[in-house]
Design a protein around this motif. Structure first.
Motif, PDB file in Angstrom:
ATOM      1  N   LEU A 139      55.248  39.459  39.007  1.00  0.00           N
ATOM      2  CA  LEU A 139      54.357  38.338  38.686  1.00  0.00           C
ATOM      3  C   LEU A 139      53.359  38.109  39.815  1.00  0.00           C
ATOM      4  O   LEU A 139      52.188  37.788  39.561  1.00  0.00           O
ATOM      5  CB  LEU A 139      55.194  37.078  38.439  1.00  0.00           C
ATOM      6  CG  LEU A 139      54.424  35.837  37.978  1.00  0.00           C
ATOM      7  CD1 LEU A 139      53.677  36.116  36.677  1.00  0.00           C
ATOM      8  CD2 LEU A 139      55.376  34.650  37.805  1.00  0.00           C
ATOM      9  N   GLY A 140      53.812  38.290  41.061  1.00  0.00           N
ATOM     10  CA  GLY A 140      52.898  38.138  42.193  1.00  0.00           C
ATOM     11  C   GLY A 140      51.798  39.185  42.171  1.00  0.00           C
ATOM     12  O   GLY A 140      50.629  38.883  42.467  1.00  0.00           O
ATOM     13  N   VAL A 141      52.146  40.412  41.818  1.00  0.00           N
ATOM     14  CA  VAL A 141      51.130  41.468  41.718  1.00  0.00           C
ATOM     15  C   VAL A 141      50.127  41.126  40.622  1.00  0.00           C
ATOM     16  O   VAL A 141      48.909  41.293  40.798  1.00  0.00           O
ATOM     17  CB  VAL A 141      51.810  42.829  41.435  1.00  0.00           C
ATOM     18  CG1 VAL A 141      50.760  43.886  41.091  1.00  0.00           C
ATOM     19  CG2 VAL A 141      52.643  43.270  42.630  1.00  0.00           C
ATOM     20  N   ALA A 189      44.928  39.048  38.806  1.00  0.00           N
ATOM     21  CA  ALA A 189      44.234  38.015  38.039  1.00  0.00           C
ATOM     22  C   ALA A 189      43.283  37.207  38.919  1.00  0.00           C
ATOM     23  O   ALA A 189      42.224  36.752  38.458  1.00  0.00           O
ATOM     24  CB  ALA A 189      45.252  37.087  37.383  1.00  0.00           C
ATOM     25  N   GLY A 190      43.649  37.022  40.200  1.00  0.00           N
ATOM     26  CA  GLY A 190      42.762  36.300  41.116  1.00  0.00           C
ATOM     27  C   GLY A 190      41.452  37.036  41.323  1.00  0.00           C
ATOM     28  O   GLY A 190      40.370  36.425  41.320  1.00  0.00           O
ATOM     29  N   ILE A 191      41.530  38.364  41.507  1.00  0.00           N
ATOM     30  CA  ILE A 191      40.309  39.151  41.653  1.00  0.00           C
ATOM     31  C   ILE A 191      39.511  39.137  40.355  1.00  0.00           C
ATOM     32  O   ILE A 191      38.276  39.026  40.365  1.00  0.00           O
ATOM     33  CB  ILE A 191      40.664  40.591  42.057  1.00  0.00           C
ATOM     34  CG1 ILE A 191      41.465  40.598  43.355  1.00  0.00           C
ATOM     35  CG2 ILE A 191      39.404  41.434  42.207  1.00  0.00           C
ATOM     36  CD1 ILE A 191      42.031  41.943  43.712  1.00  0.00           C
ATOM     37  N   LEU A 197      45.453  31.787  43.760  1.00  0.00           N
ATOM     38  CA  LEU A 197      46.351  32.713  43.076  1.00  0.00           C
ATOM     39  C   LEU A 197      46.992  33.701  44.049  1.00  0.00           C
ATOM     40  O   LEU A 197      48.183  34.024  43.942  1.00  0.00           O
ATOM     41  CB  LEU A 197      45.591  33.473  41.987  1.00  0.00           C
ATOM     42  CG  LEU A 197      45.129  32.638  40.787  1.00  0.00           C
ATOM     43  CD1 LEU A 197      44.301  33.481  39.828  1.00  0.00           C
ATOM     44  CD2 LEU A 197      46.326  32.037  40.055  1.00  0.00           C
ATOM     45  N   VAL A 198      46.206  34.197  45.013  1.00  0.00           N
ATOM     46  CA  VAL A 198      46.758  35.128  45.999  1.00  0.00           C
ATOM     47  C   VAL A 198      47.788  34.431  46.881  1.00  0.00           C
ATOM     48  O   VAL A 198      48.826  35.010  47.224  1.00  0.00           O
ATOM     49  CB  VAL A 198      45.629  35.746  46.850  1.00  0.00           C
ATOM     50  CG1 VAL A 198      46.207  36.528  48.026  1.00  0.00           C
ATOM     51  CG2 VAL A 198      44.761  36.660  46.001  1.00  0.00           C
TER      52      VAL A 198
END
Length: 325
Positions: free
Chosen positions: A102-104, A109-111, A147-148
């Motif tokens: 999920l972190g990846v 998704a942030g980018i 998000l990051v």
């Protein structure tokens, strides 16, 4: 016969893992089985047969001395895992895989969010109205950093969950009954793992279609395709990480316990290289995208790095085993 197998596992629990010891264990088990069957054919009861077999084959020191096996490393013993420890490890690996995956995806998704906001507000602005573009950059950067930051927190959390099992890297053993249970669970999970792997690969391969479709409509829409690519490929990577972690937990329990010191060193080296290579690949992807606007082809860095990362283990193994001239 099960009693003899358990007794044999316990008898070898304090010995180092080596080809000689494993060979001796298999030979001893074969001899015990033959003797046990012989006694049963003679009409001996279960308890009598087991007792005679253990009394005749139970002196491990004499057998090692007779076969010439050195015991200088015998002080290095490996703990025998209990069912509770195994269940806790499997649960921790599953949870760590979920939060890491999920972190990846959140990082990806942030980018994607940054590119989306940049493109959206730039298209809404005009040459005389630069403020709109500035707002888009601020919103996009803010969302990406949030998000990051959340993703980094998930990485740290997943690492902490697995920290308590670091002692397993030095070696461990499993009771035979527990090993068979894990083998059955891995067999039942095999289909799920294959489907997840195929789905993830398809998502990663098909994700560039969004860029081509956007560019076909309008050059501006190609940037929207990049956002869709990152979000879609991120789902594929999540499937790799989550289900790969579950599969990896079974592999660790069933196969890593038999690794010698050299193999464990090789596994640690591979993990260390991967921890450096993948962040560098991501940095290269972002640099070529934002500076040179090559979103159409720079996504290929990820499958290339994946192939090189997978081949590193073989290269490392060959270099370690290369005889000096």
């Amino acid at each position: 016969m099960e009693t003899i197998m358990v007794y044999l596992d316990n008898m070898f629990a304090g010995l180092p893992r080596s080809p000689e010891v494993e060979r001796m264990k298999q030979e001893l088990l074969s001899g015990m089985e033959d003797k046990y069957l012989e006694l049963k054919q003679e009409g001996r009861s279960e308890n009598e047969a087991v007792g005679i077999v253990i009394s005749e084959f139970g002196n491990i020191e004499e057998l090692m001395e007779e076969l010439g096996i050195q015991t200088e490393d015998a002080a290095e013993t490996y703990p025998v895992l209990t069912e509770e420890e195994v269940q806790a490890y499997l649960a921790a690996k599953r949870s760590a895989g979920f939060w890491t995956g999920l972190g990846v995806w959140l990082s990806s998704a942030g980018i994607a969010f940054l590119i989306l906001m940049d493109t959206l507000f730039e298209s809404l602005g005009s040459s005389s109205d630069q403020g709109t573009f500035g707002i888009g950059s601020v919103i996009g950067m803010s969302g990406m950093f949030v998000l990051v930051a959340v993703a980094v927190g998930m990485f740290i959390y997943s690492g902490m969950k697995l920290g308590r099992f670091e002692y397993m890297e030095k070696g461990f053993q499993l009771p035979r009954s527990l090993m068979m249970t894990i083998q059955r669970r891995r067999a039942s999970f095999a289909l799920t793992y294959r489907v997840a792997l195929i789905t993830g690969v398809c998502l990663c391969i098909l994700s560039p279609v969004f860029i081509f479709a956007g560019a076909y409509v309008n050059d501006t829409y190609a940037a929207y395709g990049v956002s869709a690519l990152l979000a879609t490929a991120g789902i594929g990577v999540f499937l790799f990480v989550y289900y790969g972690n579950i599969q990896g937990s079974y592999t660790t329990l069933l196969e890593d316990q038999h690794l010698n010191a050299a193999k464990r060193e090789e596994a640690r080296a591979v993990r260390a290289v991967e921890a450096v290579v993948w962040p560098l690949a991501t940095a290269f992807f972002l640099f070529t995208g934002f500076v040179y606007q090559r979103w159409d082809i720079n996504w290929a860095i990820f499958p290339i790095v994946g192939i090189l990362s997978g081949s590193f283990s073989n290269v490392y193994h060959m270099m370690k085993n290369k005889k000096p001239s």
